[in-house]
Design an enzyme around this catalytic site. Structure first.
Site, mmCIF file in Angstrom:
data_model
loop_
_atom_site.group_PDB
_atom_site.id
_atom_site.type_symbol
_atom_site.label_atom_id
_atom_site.label_comp_id
_atom_site.label_asym_id
_atom_site.label_seq_id
_atom_site.Cartn_x
_atom_site.Cartn_y
_atom_site.Cartn_z
ATOM 1 N N GLU A 201 0.979 -0.970 0.169
ATOM 2 C CA GLU A 201 -0.177 0.023 0.293
ATOM 3 C C GLU A 201 0.602 1.149 0.268
ATOM 4 O O GLU A 201 1.693 1.158 0.590
ATOM 5 C CB GLU A 201 -0.664 0.078 1.303
ATOM 6 C CG GLU A 201 -2.187 -1.203 1.504
ATOM 7 C CD GLU A 201 -2.939 0.155 0.286
ATOM 8 O OE1 GLU A 201 -3.191 0.816 -0.028
ATOM 9 O OE2 GLU A 201 -3.823 -1.092 -0.558
ATOM 10 N N ARG A 352 -17.178 2.133 -1.049
ATOM 11 C CA ARG A 352 -16.411 1.219 -1.170
ATOM 12 C C ARG A 352 -16.862 -0.001 -2.554
ATOM 13 O O ARG A 352 -18.581 0.316 -2.385
ATOM 14 C CB ARG A 352 -15.961 0.190 -0.160
ATOM 15 C CG ARG A 352 -15.343 0.920 1.369
ATOM 16 C CD ARG A 352 -13.366 1.253 -0.015
ATOM 17 N NE ARG A 352 -12.582 0.266 -0.711
ATOM 18 C CZ ARG A 352 -12.160 -0.370 0.831
ATOM 19 N NH1 ARG A 352 -12.516 -0.567 1.978
ATOM 20 N NH2 ARG A 352 -11.403 -1.196 0.035
ATOM 21 N N TRP A 355 -17.245 -6.379 -4.431
ATOM 22 C CA TRP A 355 -16.275 -7.156 -5.245
ATOM 23 C C TRP A 355 -17.013 -8.749 -5.377
ATOM 24 O O TRP A 355 -15.929 -9.597 -5.252
ATOM 25 C CB TRP A 355 -15.375 -7.666 -4.674
ATOM 26 C CG TRP A 355 -14.537 -5.913 -4.288
ATOM 27 C CD1 TRP A 355 -14.913 -5.368 -4.820
ATOM 28 C CD2 TRP A 355 -13.148 -5.886 -3.651
ATOM 29 N NE1 TRP A 355 -13.579 -4.028 -3.944
ATOM 30 C CE2 TRP A 355 -12.705 -4.685 -2.773
ATOM 31 C CE3 TRP A 355 -12.386 -6.744 -2.570
ATOM 32 C CZ2 TRP A 355 -11.876 -3.771 -2.652
ATOM 33 C CZ3 TRP A 355 -11.449 -6.005 -1.873
ATOM 34 C CH2 TRP A 355 -11.097 -4.828 -1.936
ATOM 35 N N ASP A 464 -7.658 -2.838 -10.100
ATOM 36 C CA ASP A 464 -7.186 -2.457 -9.185
ATOM 37 C C ASP A 464 -6.482 -4.147 -8.098
ATOM 38 O O ASP A 464 -6.267 -4.934 -8.948
ATOM 39 C CB ASP A 464 -8.176 -1.905 -9.042
ATOM 40 C CG ASP A 464 -7.878 -1.119 -7.133
ATOM 41 O OD1 ASP A 464 -6.684 -0.549 -7.324
ATOM 42 O OD2 ASP A 464 -8.967 -0.737 -6.755
ATOM 43 N N GLU A 467 -1.314 -5.952 -5.030
ATOM 44 C CA GLU A 467 -0.172 -5.860 -3.954
ATOM 45 C C GLU A 467 -0.246 -6.879 -2.749
ATOM 46 O O GLU A 467 0.412 -6.613 -1.451
ATOM 47 C CB GLU A 467 0.682 -4.456 -3.472
ATOM 48 C CG GLU A 467 -0.751 -3.568 -2.752
ATOM 49 C CD GLU A 467 -1.944 -3.078 -3.615
ATOM 50 O OE1 GLU A 467 -3.193 -2.819 -2.921
ATOM 51 O OE2 GLU A 467 -1.671 -3.066 -5.283
ATOM 52 N N ARG A 512 -2.579 -0.131 -10.954
ATOM 53 C CA ARG A 512 -1.850 0.346 -10.075
ATOM 54 C C ARG A 512 -0.424 -0.062 -9.461
ATOM 55 O O ARG A 512 0.559 0.994 -9.254
ATOM 56 C CB ARG A 512 -2.719 0.717 -9.233
ATOM 57 C CG ARG A 512 -2.991 -0.185 -8.086
ATOM 58 C CD ARG A 512 -3.995 1.017 -6.661
ATOM 59 N NE ARG A 512 -3.905 -0.507 -5.379
ATOM 60 C CZ ARG A 512 -4.155 -0.103 -4.463
ATOM 61 N NH1 ARG A 512 -5.114 1.062 -4.407
ATOM 62 N NH2 ARG A 512 -4.700 -0.798 -3.710
ATOM 63 N N ASP A 529 -3.971 6.046 -5.335
ATOM 64 C CA ASP A 529 -4.512 6.922 -4.372
ATOM 65 C C ASP A 529 -4.177 7.779 -3.919
ATOM 66 O O ASP A 529 -3.948 7.868 -2.366
ATOM 67 C CB ASP A 529 -5.303 5.791 -3.482
ATOM 68 C CG ASP A 529 -5.499 4.270 -3.694
ATOM 69 O OD1 ASP A 529 -5.816 4.390 -5.310
ATOM 70 O OD2 ASP A 529 -6.155 3.778 -3.581
ATOM 71 N N HIS A 598 -11.596 10.595 -11.215
ATOM 72 C CA HIS A 598 -12.625 9.491 -10.326
ATOM 73 C C HIS A 598 -12.968 10.335 -9.580
ATOM 74 O O HIS A 598 -12.596 11.776 -9.401
ATOM 75 C CB HIS A 598 -11.080 9.410 -9.652
ATOM 76 C CG HIS A 598 -11.059 7.851 -9.086
ATOM 77 N ND1 HIS A 598 -12.342 8.061 -8.570
ATOM 78 C CD2 HIS A 598 -10.481 6.884 -8.605
ATOM 79 C CE1 HIS A 598 -12.851 7.319 -7.234
ATOM 80 N NE2 HIS A 598 -11.680 5.660 -7.721
#
Length: 740
Positions: A201, A352, A355, A464, A467, A512, A529, A598
């Protein structure tokens, strides 16, 4: 207690926490990150070993001062003068995860720092060096094989079988700048620091105050620091025109590593694996160096260059209304990005998504008609997907599959050491990763994306995350400690395969998170972000710095969320977009590779481009973006075919000039110079022009080499074209006409 009294009380508490942090010496770094690098010591070349051998066009010379590789009369690589170029260690890297933040601690139980070279000989596939590394108590053997690189330069393969970590120390001219290591946001020149090579992050604030201290104290180091990034990998170039990059298709190349640039005559890389494979390159110019060592990327479809891709949410009718408002204001809209196509949930962080990777028909009734109507207007619909799955049960939507349950029952999920699905806290809900090392799981997920996402009639999506793989995870194949940094690349491969299966070669996806070699499978990236402010730590200015380093590291096409993403009420300061910030970010993006907005994590609290006071400015900037398409087309071709970044630091365009030292302006290609406003409440910028004559795209005024202060009022950005470019007159005419 009233709302305002509560806010005053919380503000007082926040100030006390900040004061307390100052007293105890809070350093705005991840407290669990303990980094160190073994420092190579003396080099001893045994008598009779010195000399020169050739492998193809590369001459390998070994002498008392060290090792040098020369190709066509130029140094491709050399060891630090008189110092060891290899060292090794035994120990471990302990890694702990919390919501995508990974905290590392390096421990050396034994170090071998003195290097002895006992042999150098020609072998069938190159030149082989052998020797020993010595520590306080014992020694270990090492070998290094050097071969010619097919595309120029050399390949270096190092092995220290009894070590846990290998250190490669590369020489550089004294004080030569260092650039790259993935996407780094602190400076373009990464001299004099330790850089952890770990994907994680990015952080919220990254030193911006008071947000960072509050984020760290309330959410365990959530602020990050100057080194935290979604995209870190071992690839760098130096200003003496040499480059080093680990070989992407070797598992060990994705191990956790630490780069050390604190010595101004070397760059050291400690890789936590017993082997190291590196590509060593040189160039005649910075642009030649960067292009020579990178592979081109897939092309972007033409519609992305015709106007903006506007982020919207709220359902069918809200999207129709906003598109109509923007188009009525004269905005060139080539795409809409509907990230909430799967439905929306509210968490403590903000709005949010679900998903579940299937359409929420309650939120978007008559979806097919919406997509078709927008297509008739020349607007492509894009959506959102990531490599996680959530349990669809709590959504209470009988019209969708529970992909999480399907994957769990089929054994397609990343597992904990005990074999149970590895559920990861996402801040309000849990999610599990699909195991991309499992061919069956990956094939299943490719089919899901091809059918459920692309099958919804869209032209692409934000791909997206990438990581979040835990280091103690159990995978179908491989070691999670080596797979963690490689995971973004596996995700990009999965996305590419889904586009191919859906027969969508023009599918546009943007990422990203990044890993070594990922640019071969992905065409477009974004900076992550950013905070909704101008700051160099985590705001608008940081996005430009990240674009520069990513460009020389292997991401040729990079853009950012217009206006930033992260909005946080830190009590002392409520971080929300200002009208000015959104307009300045829009101006920067108008001269980029893709213009995408965004709404952010708190849409209702932040200014949006579809607001009444923003639409006229946004519309004009989208027309600027469209007017630049003829020029930008050649720049994008160069990026996708050669790997040369589209957005360039002055060092790539005008090395040796004053413009090569400036981090606050950028070039789109070689002939378009932009000096964005990166500070609030200012209407002027300082522009450093390289050699040649440069014409202001709006005013037509000409400027010569040197540094000049130029007016840059809101709505009138400072952008210039080199007057000898074939399109200079056309660009000045077409862009200037938009401001008459």
């Amino acid at each position: 207690m009233t709302r305002w009294l509560r806010r005053i009380a919380l503000g007082a508490l926040a100030l006390l926490l900040i004061a307390a942090a100052a007293v105890v010496g809070y350093s705005f770094t991840l407290p669990e990150d303990e980094l160190e690098v073994v420092e190579p010591a003396a080099l001893v070349v045994e008598q009779g070993v010195e000399g020169t051998l050739a492998t193809g066009g590369v001459e390998v010379t070994l002498g008392p001062s060290g090792l040098t590789l020369v190709e066509d009369g130029r140094i491709v690589w050399e060891s630090p003068d008189g110092e060891a170029f290899l060292a090794a260690a035994r120990g471990e890297v302990a890694v702990e995860e919390h919501r995508g933040y990974f905290f590392t601690e390096v421990r050396h139980d034994a170090e071998w720092t003195e290097q002895r070279i006992t042999g150098m000989r020609a072998v069938v596939d190159g030149v082989l060096l052998e020797g020993t590394l010595h520590g306080e108590a014992d020694q270990v053997r090492w070998s290094a094989r050097i071969r010619e690189r097919p595309d120029g330069g050399a390949l270096l393969q190092v092995e220290v079988p009894d070590a846990d970590a290998v250190v490669l120390s590369s020489g550089r001219s004294e004080g030569a700048g260092v650039h790259g290591f993935g996407e780094q946001f602190s400076d373009f020149d990464l001299d004099d620091r330790l850089l952890p090579i770990i994907v994680r992050e990015q952080g919220v604030g990254r030193g911006e105050q008071p947000l960072s201290v509050l984020a760290d104290l309330t959410n365990r180091s959530a602020a990050g620091d100057a080194t935290t990034t979604y995209a870190a990998w071992a690839s760098w170039v130096t200003e003496d025109l040499r480059g080093v990059a680990l070989v992407a298709d070797r598992p060990a190349s994705h191990a956790v590593a630490v780069a050390d640039t604190r010595d101004d005559e070397r760059v050291a890389l400690e890789v936590w694996a017993p082997t190291l494979d590196a590509e060593l390159t040189a160039g005649d110019s910075p642009a030649d160096l960067v292009a020579e060592r990178q592979v081109g990327a897939p092309t972007l479809p033409g519609w992305t260059q015709e106007g903006a891709i506007v982020g919207m949410q709220g359902g069918t009718e809200e999207v129709r209304r906003r598109v109509a408002d923007l188009r009525a204001s004269g905005a060139e809209v080539s795409g809409v990005w509907l990230q909430d196509w799967t439905g929306q949930r509210t968490t403590s962080f903000g709005e949010r998504l679900w998903w579940t990777w299937q359409l929420d028909r309650e939120r978007y009734p008559a979806w097919e008609r919406l997509v078709a109507d927008l297509a008739d207007e020349g607007i492509t619909v894009t959506t959102y997907v990531n490599p996680f799955l959530v349990d669809a049960g709590p959504k209470h939507d009988p019209g969708i599959r529970n992909l999480f349950a399907e994957a769990r029952d089929a054994g397609h999920l990343v597992e904990r050491p005990d074999g149970s699905p590895y559920l990861l806290d996402q801040g309000g809900f849990d999610a599990a990763l699909v195991d991309l090392t499992d061919p069956a799981a990956r094939d299943w997920f490719v089919e899901v994306i091809a059918e459920e996402v692309l099958g919804a009639g869209v032209g692409g999506f934000m791909a997206d995350f990438g990581e979040g793989l835990p280091f103690d995870a159990r995978l179908h194949a491989g070691d999670a400690r080596l797979a963690h940094n490689a995971w973004p690349g596996l995700w990009a491969e999965t996305v590419r395969e889904a586009c191919e299966r859906a027969a969508r070669p023009d599918c546009v996806t943007w990422f990203r998170s990044g890993s070594l070699g990922m640019g071969e499978d992905a065409s477009l990236f974004w900076n992550g972000d950013q905070l909704v402010d101008f700051g160099a730590e985590d705001g608008l200015r940081s996005a430009l710095l990240g674009t520069f380093s990513a460009g020389v590291s292997g991401w040729p096409l990079v853009h950012s969320d217009i206006g930033g993403y992260t909005s946080v009420d830190a009590v002392v300061t409520d971080y929300v977009r200002t009208d000015e910030l959104l307009k300045r970010w829009t101006e920067l993006a108008a001269f980029g590779v893709v213009m995408r907005t965004h709404e952010g994590n708190r849409p209702d609290d932040n200014v949006q481009v579809h607001d009444d006071e923003q639409r006229a400015h946004f519309g004009r900037m989208t027309r600027v973006f469209a007017a630049l398409a003829p020029y930008r087309r050649a720049v994008l071709t160069q990026a996708t075919e050669e790997g040369l970044p589209a957005i360039r630091h002055g060092w790539l365009v005008a090395p040796g000039s004053d413009a090569a030292e400036v981090d606050t302006q950028f070039f789109l290609g070689d002939a378009l110079l932009v000096a964005p406003v990166l500070d609030a409440t200012t209407g002027r910028v300082e522009v450093t022009f390289p050699p040649g004559e440069w014409r202001h795209l709006i005013t037509g005024k000409a400027y010569e080499e040197g540094t000049t202060e130029v007016e840059a009022l809101v709505g009138r950005p400072a952008a210039f074209v080199r007057t000898d470019h074939p399109l200079a007159d056309a660009l000045t005419r077409d862009v200037g006409a938009l401001f008459d």
